[in-house]
Design a protein around this motif. Structure first.
Motif, mmCIF file in Angstrom:
data_model
loop_
_atom_site.group_PDB
_atom_site.id
_atom_site.type_symbol
_atom_site.label_atom_id
_atom_site.label_comp_id
_atom_site.label_asym_id
_atom_site.label_seq_id
_atom_site.Cartn_x
_atom_site.Cartn_y
_atom_site.Cartn_z
ATOM 1 N N ASP A 66 0.827 -1.196 0.000
ATOM 2 C CA ASP A 66 0.000 0.000 0.000
ATOM 3 C C ASP A 66 0.868 1.256 0.000
ATOM 4 O OD1 ASP A 66 -2.913 1.092 0.568
ATOM 5 O OD2 ASP A 66 -1.576 2.167 1.932
ATOM 6 N N THR A 67 1.935 1.252 0.803
ATOM 7 C CA THR A 67 2.826 2.411 0.862
ATOM 8 C C THR A 67 3.473 2.653 -0.496
ATOM 9 O OG1 THR A 67 3.290 1.943 3.194
ATOM 10 C CG2 THR A 67 4.805 3.416 2.045
ATOM 11 N N ARG A 125 1.255 4.249 -3.192
ATOM 12 C CA ARG A 125 0.871 5.648 -3.016
ATOM 13 C C ARG A 125 1.909 6.620 -3.569
ATOM 14 N NH1 ARG A 125 -3.504 6.218 0.333
ATOM 15 N NH2 ARG A 125 -2.936 8.340 0.948
ATOM 16 N N PRO A 184 3.153 9.284 0.232
ATOM 17 C CA PRO A 184 2.144 8.331 0.688
ATOM 18 C C PRO A 184 1.318 8.807 1.879
ATOM 19 C CG PRO A 184 4.273 7.707 1.557
ATOM 20 C CD PRO A 184 4.504 8.921 0.708
ATOM 21 N N SER A 185 1.574 10.024 2.363
ATOM 22 C CA SER A 185 0.948 10.451 3.617
ATOM 23 C C SER A 185 -0.561 10.617 3.459
ATOM 24 C CB SER A 185 1.577 11.759 4.105
ATOM 25 O OG SER A 185 1.420 12.788 3.150
ATOM 26 N N ARG A 186 -1.262 10.246 4.507
ATOM 27 C CA ARG A 186 -2.718 10.356 4.570
ATOM 28 C C ARG A 186 -3.109 11.603 5.351
ATOM 29 N NH1 ARG A 186 -5.191 5.166 3.435
ATOM 30 N NH2 ARG A 186 -3.509 3.742 2.836
ATOM 31 N N ASP A 189 -9.097 10.443 4.946
ATOM 32 C CA ASP A 189 -8.540 9.178 4.480
ATOM 33 C C ASP A 189 -8.774 8.075 5.512
ATOM 34 O OD1 ASP A 189 -7.575 10.244 2.120
ATOM 35 O OD2 ASP A 189 -5.603 10.719 2.962
ATOM 36 N N PRO A 249 -4.483 2.471 6.541
ATOM 37 C CA PRO A 249 -4.012 1.298 5.803
ATOM 38 C C PRO A 249 -4.047 0.079 6.716
ATOM 39 C CG PRO A 249 -2.140 2.511 6.642
ATOM 40 C CD PRO A 249 -3.369 3.318 7.017
ATOM 41 N N ASP A 302 7.117 2.470 7.205
ATOM 42 C CA ASP A 302 5.924 2.658 6.373
ATOM 43 C C ASP A 302 4.876 3.508 7.087
ATOM 44 O OD1 ASP A 302 6.778 1.277 4.111
ATOM 45 O OD2 ASP A 302 6.003 -0.649 4.815
ATOM 46 N N ASP A 317 5.699 7.250 7.210
ATOM 47 C CA ASP A 317 5.460 7.826 5.886
ATOM 48 C C ASP A 317 3.960 8.050 5.658
ATOM 49 O OD1 ASP A 317 8.135 7.867 5.272
ATOM 50 O OD2 ASP A 317 8.098 6.026 4.068
ATOM 51 N N GLN A 318 3.161 7.079 6.043
ATOM 52 C CA GLN A 318 1.723 7.170 5.789
ATOM 53 C C GLN A 318 1.025 8.167 6.712
ATOM 54 O OE1 GLN A 318 -0.800 4.617 4.237
ATOM 55 N NE2 GLN A 318 0.616 3.119 3.407
#
Length: 296
Positions: A120-121, A124, A128-130, A134, A137, A239, A242-243
């Motif tokens: 998923d990361t 994106r 990839p940040s939400r 949102d 994940p 990850d 980042d998300q």
């Protein structure tokens, strides 16, 4: 890895075991002495005491008090072994550090879910940040008691989420954030706000194993009934930061330079509010927790 004749009793006895660690099963515990009796069933070939430890034989190990959040008879763990000391009775006492819960079924689920997080990361792209609106994940973590936390942890409850690490020495950063989370928790209890929980994820998984997080929670006087501290392998934390839009970098061996972000996640796993930086307000979050309609 060293292996014994009884390894058929332990699935994946040496699978994925770092060379400097052992994998063992707890046979008994002594809380007063901070000791466990355990039987190793896999021993990495870089364990300092590998010549004295024997697969399939019981040994006494000293552990930290926080590790007893997980360690109990029948539990499987992996850990590093420090040099042994000789007790007054002449027995050798081995000391353990970096104790990780290692139940095979949890290990496989942790790996499987976090492979989805990795995909998923990557999907994106460069950012990839939400953000607000949102959904979360898929991911899997271990809490301070060695319990598995997956995305269904969020279902039906409002969750206040942030990132910290236990060795953080900047008073205005992680220590202030944890104190503020504790104050918000107390306000939630005092105002009888239902279905609220708290989750702090470490930025320093190489150090912050579950037992360290357990000790950290106790040091801050945290009520753990609805407050979880979580860790995972470094690739998983990479990850997640980042998300969730958190950045970090090593400034030396014991500290991290990092940004902060505090989020409110709905019972449907959706980010409904977030505050970048260290200046979030407990009164602000309390008001939003009171106003947010609960999702069954």
């Amino acid at each position: 890895f060293l292996a014994g004749c009884g390894d058929e009793n332990y699935p994946d006895a040496g699978s994925g075991l770092p060379r400097e660690e052992i994998r063992a099963k707890v046979m008994s515990i002594d809380l007063n002495a901070s000791e466990i009796t355990a039987v190793p069933f896999a021993i990495g070939n870089r364990v300092p005491e590998s010549r004295e430890l024997v697969v399939g034989k019981q040994f006494i190990f000293h552990v930290e008090q926080g590790d007893f959040g997980y360690l109990a008879p029948g539990k499987i763990f992996r850990a590093r072994v420090k040099s042994a000391i000789v007790t007054e009775s002449g027995e050798k006492l081995f000391r353990l550090s970096r104790v990780w819960p290692d139940d095979p079924s949890h290990r496989r689920r942790l790996d499987n879910v976090n492979r989805m997080l990795r995909r998923d990361t990557l999907s994106r792209g460069d950012d990839p940040s939400r953000t607000v609106g949102d959904y979360l994940p898929p991911f899997a973590l271990l809490d301070q008691d060695g319990n598995l936390i997956t995305s269904d942890f969020f279902d039906g409850k409002q969750t206040v989420l942030n990132f910290i690490f236990t060795r953080c020495s900047a008073p205005e950063m992680c220590p202030a954030a944890t104190n503020r989370m504790r104050r918000l928790q107390n306000l939630v209890f005092a105002n009888n706000v239902p279905n609220v929980q708290f989750l702090s994820i470490t930025l320093d998984p190489k150090h912050d194993v579950p037992g360290i997080l357990k000790t950290y929670a106790a040091a801050y006087g945290i009520d753990e009934s609805n407050f979880s501290f979580a860790t995972a392998p470094k690739t998983v934390i990479d990850d997640l930061v980042d998300q969730f839009g958190v950045s970090r970098k090593n400034s030396d061996v014991a500290t991290l330079d990092h940004t902060m972000r505090t989020l409110l996640v709905s019972g449907r796993r959706q980010i409904v509010y977030q505050v970048p930086g260290k200046g979030w307000s407990t009164d602000d979050f309390l008001a939003r927790l009171k106003e947010t309609k609960q999702t069954p």
